[in-house]
Write a protein that holds these residues in place. Structure first.
Motif, short mmCIF file in Angstrom:
data_model
loop_
_atom_site.label_atom_id
_atom_site.label_comp_id
_atom_site.label_asym_id
_atom_site.label_seq_id
_atom_site.Cartn_x
_atom_site.Cartn_y
_atom_site.Cartn_z
N THR A 1 38.06 4.51 18.59
CA THR A 1 38.98 3.89 19.52
C THR A 1 39.67 2.69 18.88
OG1 THR A 1 37.57 4.62 21.30
CG2 THR A 1 39.18 2.96 21.86
N CYS B 1 48.05 2.71 17.60
CA CYS B 1 48.89 2.59 18.79
C CYS B 1 49.69 1.29 18.75
CB CYS B 1 47.99 2.64 20.03
SG CYS B 1 48.89 2.60 21.57
N LYS C 1 50.09 4.25 24.65
CA LYS C 1 48.80 3.61 24.97
C LYS C 1 47.67 4.57 24.62
CE LYS C 1 47.81 4.87 29.66
NZ LYS C 1 47.40 4.52 30.96
N ASP D 1 44.42 6.63 25.27
CA ASP D 1 43.75 7.28 26.40
C ASP D 1 42.60 8.10 25.79
OD1 ASP D 1 43.01 8.47 28.70
OD2 ASP D 1 44.82 9.68 28.97
N VAL E 1 48.77 8.33 23.94
CA VAL E 1 49.73 9.02 24.81
C VAL E 1 50.98 8.15 24.96
CG1 VAL E 1 48.03 10.35 26.12
CG2 VAL E 1 48.61 8.05 26.87
#
Ligand SMILES: [Zn+2]
Length: 267
Positions: free
Chosen positions: A19, A26, A52, A54, A59
């Motif tokens: 992440t 991102c 962003k 997800d 996305v």
């Protein structure tokens, strides 16, 4: 943390790492400047899209500024950019009863136009173009796409291309399919020697029929017409065109007879 089985903990840690990496990617994507013009957006840096994270994915969604951009583009291509700033509901003069009627009809039409058209007929200077433009302005604010057709000029262009089928279709489709079409000075012709209006030619009538009949059978298309002629006069010019206008404008047909007092441009 101690109660979490080691296998699960491992999985959790690897997702977190992933992440972080995804978030970094991102952020990089969100920092790239786009090349959209007309409005400077701090959210998407003029890309029109924001990214962003997800889960493990990045996305994208459309930035809110696209609404503003579309509206600016719609105004640019409407053909009435200049008129729009001058002719609004707020500055429409409505001291007389007939002006109040016209204004109130126009404002109702903004939300009541499925299968209905707006018609403002009558002498020069009674505010026809002003009120029709004000309607267009409000519909543009709702994000609609508006096209302005000054009848006399556009019909000449169409007729000049009538023998080039491909070009003709391309030109006429703009008017047939516009989400909102405002036809100004419809069936405007020169006067005859005794001061009456000449009838439109059969070629003019053919063009009018093709555009208006298409819009007649597609009731979601919004049509606004102004003309010096009355509906009876239009019926005299051509029954098929006149009757379609008559039927669609029953609720929103305004006609102002020649009367010095109504020509407030002269005051
Ligand atoms: Zn934006």
């Amino acid at each position: 943390m101690s109660k979490v089985p080691p296998t699960v903990r491992k999985k959790y840690q690897s997702t977190a790492k992933c992440t972080d990496k995804t978030q970094h990617e991102c952020d990089v994507m969100n920092s790239i400047r786009g090349n959209l013009t007309g409005y400077d957006c701090p959210k998407c840096l003029n890309r029109g899209t924001v990214f962003k994270v997800d889960g493990n994915y990045i996305v994208s969604r459309e930035c809110e500024c696209m609404k503003i951009r579309r509206s600016v583009w719609n105004i640019e291509k409407s053909g009435i950019k200049e008129l729009l700033s001058r002719c609004t509901f707020d500055n429409f003069q409505d001291t007389e009863e007939w002006q109040k009627d016209l204004k109130s009809g126009a404002s109702t039409f903004i939300t009541d136009h499925i299968g209905k058209w707006f018609y403002a007929g009558g002498q020069v200077g009674c505010g026809k173009t002003h009120i029709c433009t004000a309607i267009c302005g409000e519909l543009l604010k709702q994000g609609m796409s508006v096209r302005y057709m000054l009848w006399r000029d556009e019909v000449v262009k169409l007729k000049a291309n009538v023998n080039d089928s491909e070009e003709y279709q391309k030109l006429i489709n703009v008017w047939k399919t516009a989400q909102v079409l405002y036809v100004d000075d419809f069936f405007k012709t020169s006067d005859t020697e005794d001061g009456k209006k000449k009838k439109p030619t059969q070629a003019d009538i053919n063009v009018a029929f093709e555009i208006l009949n298409y819009r007649y059978i597609n009731p979601k298309l919004i049509t606004i017409i102004s003309s010096e002629r009355s509906i009876n006069d239009l019926l005299d010019c051509d029954e098929a065109v006149g009757s379609r206008i008559y039927e669609r404008t029953k609720d929103y047909c305004f006609y102002f007879r020649p009367d010095k007092n109504k020509n407030w441009r002269l005051r």
